[in-house]
Every structure is written in C-alpha cells, then in structure tokens.
Scaffold this active site. Sequence first.
Site, mmCIF file in Angstrom:
data_model
loop_
_atom_site.group_PDB
_atom_site.id
_atom_site.type_symbol
_atom_site.label_atom_id
_atom_site.label_comp_id
_atom_site.label_asym_id
_atom_site.label_seq_id
_atom_site.Cartn_x
_atom_site.Cartn_y
_atom_site.Cartn_z
ATOM 1 N NE ARG A 143 -106.200 30.598 -8.886
ATOM 2 C CZ ARG A 143 -107.418 31.163 -8.848
ATOM 3 N NH1 ARG A 143 -108.192 31.045 -7.808
ATOM 4 N NH2 ARG A 143 -107.857 31.846 -9.879
ATOM 5 C CD GLU A 163 -106.282 36.407 -13.291
ATOM 6 O OE1 GLU A 163 -106.270 37.635 -13.134
ATOM 7 O OE2 GLU A 163 -107.248 35.687 -12.988
ATOM 8 C CG ASN A 165 -105.779 35.468 -9.520
ATOM 9 O OD1 ASN A 165 -106.603 36.219 -10.025
ATOM 10 N ND2 ASN A 165 -105.444 34.303 -10.065
ATOM 11 C CB SER A 170 -111.721 31.905 -4.489
ATOM 12 O OG SER A 170 -111.857 32.037 -5.871
ATOM 13 C CE LYS A 344 -106.648 40.095 -15.680
ATOM 14 N NZ LYS A 344 -107.513 39.882 -14.518
ATOM 15 C CE LYS A 415 -105.939 38.091 -20.148
ATOM 16 N NZ LYS A 415 -105.227 37.258 -19.157
ATOM 17 C CD GLU A 419 -107.811 40.709 -11.020
ATOM 18 O OE1 GLU A 419 -107.816 39.475 -11.215
ATOM 19 O OE2 GLU A 419 -106.960 41.459 -11.528
ATOM 20 N N GLY A 420 -112.198 38.697 -11.746
ATOM 21 C CA GLY A 420 -113.443 37.997 -11.469
ATOM 22 C C GLY A 420 -114.185 37.484 -12.688
ATOM 23 N NE ARG A 517 -110.544 28.267 -11.938
ATOM 24 C CZ ARG A 517 -110.616 29.591 -11.942
ATOM 25 N NH1 ARG A 517 -111.738 30.201 -11.697
ATOM 26 N NH2 ARG A 517 -109.534 30.298 -12.204
#
Length: 543
Positions: A143, A163, A165, A170, A344, A415, A419-420, A517
């Site tokens: 993604r 970024e 993924n 998800s 990253k 950064k 992740e997350g 989102r």
Amino acid sequence: MSSTTFDFSRWPPTLTDTQIESLTLHGTTYALFNGLTYLPPGTTQPPSPSSAIHAPISLLPSPVPRSLFVAVQQLQSAYNVLYSRIAMDDDFLDKVMGAVEGAGKVDDFTGTLWRGWKDIRDEGIMQVSAPAFLEPLHLGLFRSDYLLHTGEEDGKLSFKQVEFNTISSSFGALSERAASMHRYLQALTNYYGVSSHLKPENFPANDSTKGLAEGLAEAHNAYGVSSAYILFVVQQNERNVFDQRWLEYELLQRHGIRAIRQTFEELATSATIDSSTRALRITIPSTLSPSGSDSSIEISAVYLRAGYTPSDYPTPTHFATRFTLERSRAVKCPTIPLQLAGGKKVQEVLSRPGMVERFVGETNARELRRTWMRMWSLDDSNLPIPLTCSATPRSANEPNGTTLARALANSLVLKPQREGGGNNVYKNDIPLFLETLPLQEREAWIAMELIVPPRGVGSYLVRAGTTGNNRSDSNGGGKRNKIVRAETVSELGIYGWSLFSRETGVRERGDVGWLMRTKGVESNEGGLAAGFSVLDSVVLVDE
Ligand code: ADP
Ligand code: MG
C-alpha cells in the site's frame, strides 16, 4: 499532475442536525451489518467474540481531483516493480538496512531482522535442499500512502507519498466497505441534494478484498499444493480482525483456499520445517482440524499481519519463530528482505541522485520522483537543499543533515525505522529532540519535508461509543456515537500486489484497490488507534 479549481475549503456541504442524525443512523447500521467493524476495546481472544462495534467512519466521502486519483493508481505498477527489485538486491539492502553497514547498526529491531536473514543466507539452504524450488517466492501486498500537496509557488495540487508499506498493509477490506457505505447513503438519501458532486459516477470502484485475496491465491497456486493452507500470523489482541477475516472468506469462497490464524506464541510450538523438502507444517488443534483430531497441515503461504513492530517480538523466541517461517519454502508475505525494503531509510536513499534509476527505467523513475518530498539523513552531508545561513551547527562534529533539520524544523517530520504510527517527531518538537538524540543513532532517522494538504476542508466524523456508562465524552467513552464536524486531512492508500523471485521474475498488479483515511487536523498521526481517525472514501471532483 495538474491543478483543480474545486474549492476544498467549502467541503463538506452543510447538513442540518436532522440530516446528520439520519445519515449516522443509516451509515452506522450499514457498517455494523456489512462487517465494517472492529472488536470492542478490551476484547480478549479466545474465547470467540460476542460483539462488534462499527469502525469509525465519515458520513460523506472526501474530495480528490479525478486526474490525480487516476495518475497515482496508474503509478502503482511502477512502485510494485521497484520494491520487488529492491527486495531481490541483497547488496543494496545490506548497505542500507544491514547491521554492519546500514541502519541496522544503530536500530536494534532492524539489525535483528537483518541478522536473522543474513544467517539464513549464509546457511545456504535456499540453494541446496530443494532443487525443484531454488528460491522461495516473495509476495508483496503493498500500500502506497499519499497526501494531497499544495505547490509552494503555483498552489497546484499533486499527490505526494507519505510512505510505502511492504508488511501488514491493512484496511483493504474495510476501505472497500466504507466506499460501499457511502454509495448506499447516496442511493438512499441522495445526500439531500446538498452537493452536485455526490453522485454515483463520482464514486470510484473499490474491490480491494478481491484484489488482495487474488495476490494470496496466486502465491498459493504457485506453491502448488492445493490442500495446503495459507497461514495468517496475527497479533494476540488484534481488534481489527474483521478486516483480516474478509480476506479469509474471500480466499475460501472464491478460490477454495483455507486459511489458519496463529500468533507467534502459538507458532513457537506448532511450526516445524521438513528437513528434506523445507515444507512448513503446523499442528492445529482438533477444534480447527477437518479430521476432528489434532493434525498437521502444510502451509503454502505465510501472510504476516504481525511482526512489523518491536512489541510483536517480546522475547528472542519470537524472533526465532519468525526465522523458522523465513527458512521454509512457503511463500512469505513479506519475506524479511521485502519487509526491510519498506524501511523509511530505503525511501530516503532512493531519493538520492541516481538511486531509484538503478531499479527502474528513466521514465518510471521520473514519474516516481514526482511523488516524493525532499528527504535526507540526519547523519548525511549530501543534502538536497543547500545549508542556509540560518543553519548554524551546534558543535564542530554535527553532521550537516542534523544542522539543516534544526534550521528547517518547522517544515519537517523526522522518522525512525518503525511502522504502525506514533513514532514520528514533528516541527517544533524537532530541535529539543535533536538535543537528546545520541550522535550514533542519527543514521536510523530520516528528515522529510512536510506535505501541505489543502486547508479548510472538513468532514463529519462518527465514532462508536464503547464503554458501559451511557455518556458521550471527549474520549468517546459513552455508548452513544460521537459525531463531530472537524477540519480534516485525508490520506489515500493505493494497493497493489507482486509475486516474485530471481528465477521467476516479477508478476504484479497495480489496480487492486484503495483506502481513504481521514483525521482531524489537530492529530499528527494517521493510525486509527491513536486519535480520532476514520475510514472514509473518495468523491472524484473535476478540474
Ligand atoms: P507509520 O509507518 O508509522 O505509518 P508514516 O510515515 O505513515 O509512518 O507517518 C505517520 C503519519 O504521519 C502519516 O499517516 C501522516 O499523517 C503523517 N506524515 C508522515 N509523513 C508526513 C509528511 N511528509 N508530511 C505530512 N504528514 C506526514
Ligand atoms: Mg503510515
């Protein structure tokens, strides 16, 4: 990518309280009934769930210029190929992410993953023990995340990448359902005629569940044992289970492929590798076994929805379990090198002159670069921006990358290799943070210019109340839904999959689906768990 005359600051159209109430009733009911859902906070598993709550949602879709939406979807194939090639370039990953030369030197988590992968390479088992299957396949369910950016000089909008993924990408299934919820609300109410943009032809199709499951099914078929299962590696107290279950249902119903869910804890005792074939087998309890007694099943593909964050590995056994999976001939989604490719640090290194051009042709490289903000490393002296006179080093040995980050702090995010969500450092917090960051740790951090999304755009956000008391407070603690109209930022994710190895080459699809989102502008981070962020969808607007 071109501009738009659509006025973002006039979105969303105004709704009356009665209209908001009605859309909330119909939207949340649709969400609950159609599996746009989460487990409630505090649910422990097992036992089996007895309730669900609707995911946080927006009542209206958010505007995206049509040509820009089409352009990032078309770009996904180039991204699929780029990251597949990076994952197959051991030397590049050793240099950028390794524990001897790269970010893994100073970042323990990255270093541990890299060392496990290096050990496996050194053992040479990939080559010798299964001649019919020299190198296990990598599967990427990717993604690529973007924000709309307002050009500094001309005010033109374009999509810039946040970024890329490569692990646990998800929300595919839930994003599809958020889009169908908005389509349903439009069909039911025509959104009370409040906007001429809100019509079906402006709501793009979104078949993420089908597309992502197709990637998994291709991996399973390439493995070649139809009775094998796909293993979903999951977190112990995952609340976003329905997003994962939709993929399981799709695999079974459309492809006839069974899936089994296990945590790293369970796999520590259940997973074994056949010493001659390197087949991955796991034992499953009688309750899950078709034969009704404890049995051992072969795994065709390992799909990780855990393992992307240090807290997924509380003990060395957890890492050992990950490496067991990696050693097997099952297809891994992702392999360790593919996970490392999503770091990253890799994103920053690719932006340096000539780097992305090593992996893709000139035309694709140019298109990819157009989606990037400027990035650099805190320990670097080759900067994409000249050091300005306002940038004074703190000490004689301060790297230029750090000095520049301090000087431009207000337009930057820093950064780490994580992740997350919840790990970045923004704007005003940067100077103080740099004071305390040990010199040797700087290599693991990148500086990235902040994307500047359109201002004044808003949304109606709805979140389920979850606790027992019948009260709606600012933490969403009541059982009543919490509804706010807020100024918002929307992040668009484009899904793609890629199945590849050095022997087979790269097979990929870039038209898999998308995620929108949306979050209140006041919260810096995009994770749904941290702050008030909702599942949204897209209304295309014309220039
Ligand atoms: P993670 O792996 O934790 O998701 P991200 O790189 O996606 O890390 O950053 C988390 C969030 O921070 C994003 O969802 C976005 O809201 C914000 N963010 C990250 N990079 C930028 C940027 N360059 N400009 C503006 N916001 C950003
Ligand atoms: Mg992110």
